[in-house]
Scaffold this motif. Structure first.
Motif, PDB file in Angstrom:
ATOM      1  N   ILE A  29       0.840  -1.206   0.000  1.00 34.55           N
ATOM      2  CA  ILE A  29       0.000   0.000   0.000  1.00 34.55           C
ATOM      3  C   ILE A  29       0.872   1.252   0.000  1.00 34.55           C
ATOM      4  O   ILE A  29       0.602   2.228  -0.713  1.00 34.55           O
ATOM      5  CB  ILE A  29      -0.946  -0.016   1.215  1.00 34.55           C
ATOM      6  N   ASN A  33       0.897   4.097  -3.036  1.00 32.87           N
ATOM      7  CA  ASN A  33       0.526   5.487  -2.746  1.00 32.87           C
ATOM      8  C   ASN A  33       1.680   6.456  -2.903  1.00 32.87           C
ATOM      9  O   ASN A  33       1.465   7.673  -2.981  1.00 32.87           O
ATOM     10  CB  ASN A  33      -0.047   5.592  -1.334  1.00 32.87           C
ATOM     11  N   LYS A  36       1.187   8.353  -6.158  1.00 30.64           N
ATOM     12  CA  LYS A  36      -0.059   9.081  -6.390  1.00 30.64           C
ATOM     13  C   LYS A  36       0.056  10.516  -5.883  1.00 30.64           C
ATOM     14  O   LYS A  36       0.967  10.852  -5.125  1.00 30.64           O
ATOM     15  CB  LYS A  36      -1.216   8.396  -5.650  1.00 30.64           C
ATOM     16  N   ARG A  39      -4.861  13.873  -3.779  1.00 31.19           N
ATOM     17  CA  ARG A  39      -6.283  13.624  -4.033  1.00 31.19           C
ATOM     18  C   ARG A  39      -6.542  12.154  -4.312  1.00 31.19           C
ATOM     19  O   ARG A  39      -7.519  11.576  -3.827  1.00 31.19           O
ATOM     20  CB  ARG A  39      -6.754  14.487  -5.200  1.00 31.19           C
ATOM     21  N   GLN A  40      -5.658  11.512  -5.068  1.00 36.36           N
ATOM     22  CA  GLN A  40      -5.836  10.088  -5.388  1.00 36.36           C
ATOM     23  C   GLN A  40      -5.704   9.216  -4.139  1.00 36.36           C
ATOM     24  O   GLN A  40      -6.429   8.230  -3.996  1.00 36.36           O
ATOM     25  CB  GLN A  40      -4.802   9.669  -6.434  1.00 36.36           C
ATOM     26  N   SER A  43      -8.990   9.641  -2.111  1.00 32.82           N
ATOM     27  CA  SER A  43     -10.176   9.066  -2.767  1.00 32.82           C
ATOM     28  C   SER A  43     -10.142   7.545  -2.798  1.00 32.82           C
ATOM     29  O   SER A  43     -11.163   6.886  -2.564  1.00 32.82           O
ATOM     30  CB  SER A  43     -10.313   9.621  -4.187  1.00 32.82           C
ATOM     31  N   ASP A  44      -8.974   6.964  -3.089  1.00 34.30           N
ATOM     32  CA  ASP A  44      -8.899   5.492  -3.158  1.00 34.30           C
ATOM     33  C   ASP A  44      -7.462   5.045  -2.895  1.00 34.30           C
ATOM     34  O   ASP A  44      -6.668   4.902  -3.827  1.00 34.30           O
ATOM     35  CB  ASP A  44      -9.370   4.997  -4.527  1.00 34.30           C
ATOM     36  N   PRO A  45      -7.103   4.806  -1.629  1.00 32.48           N
ATOM     37  CA  PRO A  45      -5.711   4.443  -1.298  1.00 32.48           C
ATOM     38  C   PRO A  45      -5.297   3.064  -1.797  1.00 32.48           C
ATOM     39  O   PRO A  45      -4.103   2.779  -1.852  1.00 32.48           O
ATOM     40  CB  PRO A  45      -5.703   4.496   0.231  1.00 32.48           C
ATOM     41  N   LEU A  46      -6.255   2.204  -2.169  1.00 30.30           N
ATOM     42  CA  LEU A  46      -5.922   0.852  -2.601  1.00 30.30           C
ATOM     43  C   LEU A  46      -5.829   0.712  -4.120  1.00 30.30           C
ATOM     44  O   LEU A  46      -5.453  -0.348  -4.615  1.00 30.30           O
ATOM     45  CB  LEU A  46      -6.962  -0.146  -2.063  1.00 30.30           C
ATOM     46  N   ALA A  47      -6.172   1.755  -4.849  1.00 24.39           N
ATOM     47  CA  ALA A  47      -6.145   1.691  -6.313  1.00 24.39           C
ATOM     48  C   ALA A  47      -4.725   1.834  -6.840  1.00 24.39           C
ATOM     49  O   ALA A  47      -3.831   2.367  -6.161  1.00 24.39           O
ATOM     50  CB  ALA A  47      -7.031   2.779  -6.898  1.00 24.39           C
ATOM     51  N   ASP A  50      -2.080   6.217 -11.485  1.00 20.91           N
ATOM     52  CA  ASP A  50      -2.260   6.460 -12.922  1.00 20.91           C
ATOM     53  C   ASP A  50      -0.953   6.318 -13.678  1.00 20.91           C
ATOM     54  O   ASP A  50      -0.924   5.888 -14.840  1.00 20.91           O
ATOM     55  CB  ASP A  50      -2.855   7.856 -13.144  1.00 20.91           C
TER      56      ASP A  50
END
Length: 275
Positions: A29, A33, A36, A39-40, A43-47, A50
């Motif tokens: 994790i 992160n 990122k 904001r990312q 909003s979604d720490p597990l995604a 980009d």
């Protein structure tokens, strides 16, 4: 019977694999992160990020004053570990070879001191050092690490030194060695597996320590890597993206060292158990 052994072996493999996955999840994790933006992360720490650009690492490297903080941490770690190893090995040798009642009392006192949590003494410690104007110094911090790290190291050395034949030391003394020469030329080289284990364990502890440096090191020019990453947390806002990148930059050096020396830990533990 063979089938049962295979089933047990497979079950152990599955359990160990699950434990590995469990312990690696926080690091995964953190790694995701670190690439990122703020904001990312919120909003979604597990995604997945980009893109895998190094902008966060470059900015964190600059704001942390990474090079200066790295050398502060390196100096504290190297000198602390070196002093702990030298003083602890000599103390344990004295406790084992000199059968004085005072030595037995002191050994049990040192072992008992390991039961006292640091949080129980940190306020009096900082108060006393502050009244003596000894805070905000790397050398005061190193001296404290010596005090907190010696007991465990002496305990480990003590058990290993007892297994070294006394005849080796007697032969060295017959050849003209003093007690000090006998220790450094005969005994200390035999303690290599134990010494490597203590070096690695204390290195991980001191490098990753946050609480004691935060109490002792006040000015910004004395900060360690751990303190530098902490200051990405503000009163009203936190730069999570820089914090994640800074944490990764902080732990990478010790991970690299651990990868290269982990075999010494296993060897030292195995030899210590055999002894």
């Amino acid at each position: 019977m063979v089938k049962e052994n295979k089933m047990v072996s497979k079950l152990k493999t599955v359990v160990l694999s699950l434990l590995l996955l469990f312990y690696m999840t926080p690091f995964a994790i953190l790694l995701l992160n670190a690439f990122k933006n703020k904001r990312q992360i919120i909003s979604d720490p597990l995604a997945l990020p980009d893109s895998f650009k190094l902008n966060n690492f470059i900015e964190a490297f600059d704001k942390m004053n990474y090079i200066h903080a790295f050398f502060n941490t390196l100096i504290i770690t190297v000198f602390s570990v070196f002093i702990i190893v030298i003083f602890s090995s000599m103390t344990a040798y004295l406790f084992v070879r000199c059968k004085w009642r005072f030595n037995k009392i002191m050994f049990f006192v040192m072992v008992a001191s390991m039961l006292i949590p640091f949080q129980a003494v940190m306020i009096p410690l900082v108060t006393i050092y502050g009244s003596l104007n000894l805070l905000n110094s790397k050398w005061s911090l190193i001296f404290m690490y010596l005090g907190f790290g010696t007991s465990l190291a002496v305990f480990i050395y003590h058990g290993f030194i007892k297994s070294i034949p006394l005849e080796l030391e007697e032969a060295a003394m017959i050849d003209g060695c003093t007690r000090l020469q006998t220790f450094f030329k005969i005994v200390f080289p035999l303690l290599k597996p134990t010494t490597m284990t203590i070096i690695i364990l204390d290195m991980l502890w001191i490098w990753n320590d946050f609480l004691l440096p935060s109490l002792v090191l006040i000015s910004s020019d004395q900060r360690t890597l751990q303190l530098s990453t902490y200051y990405f947390n503000g009163t009203y806002t936190s730069d999570y993206h820089l914090l994640m990148a800074g944490l990764l930059l902080t732990i990478i050096p010790v991970i690299i060292v651990y990868i290269f020396v982990q075999r010494h830990i296993i060897k030292g533990v195995m030899q210590g158990s055999i002894k």
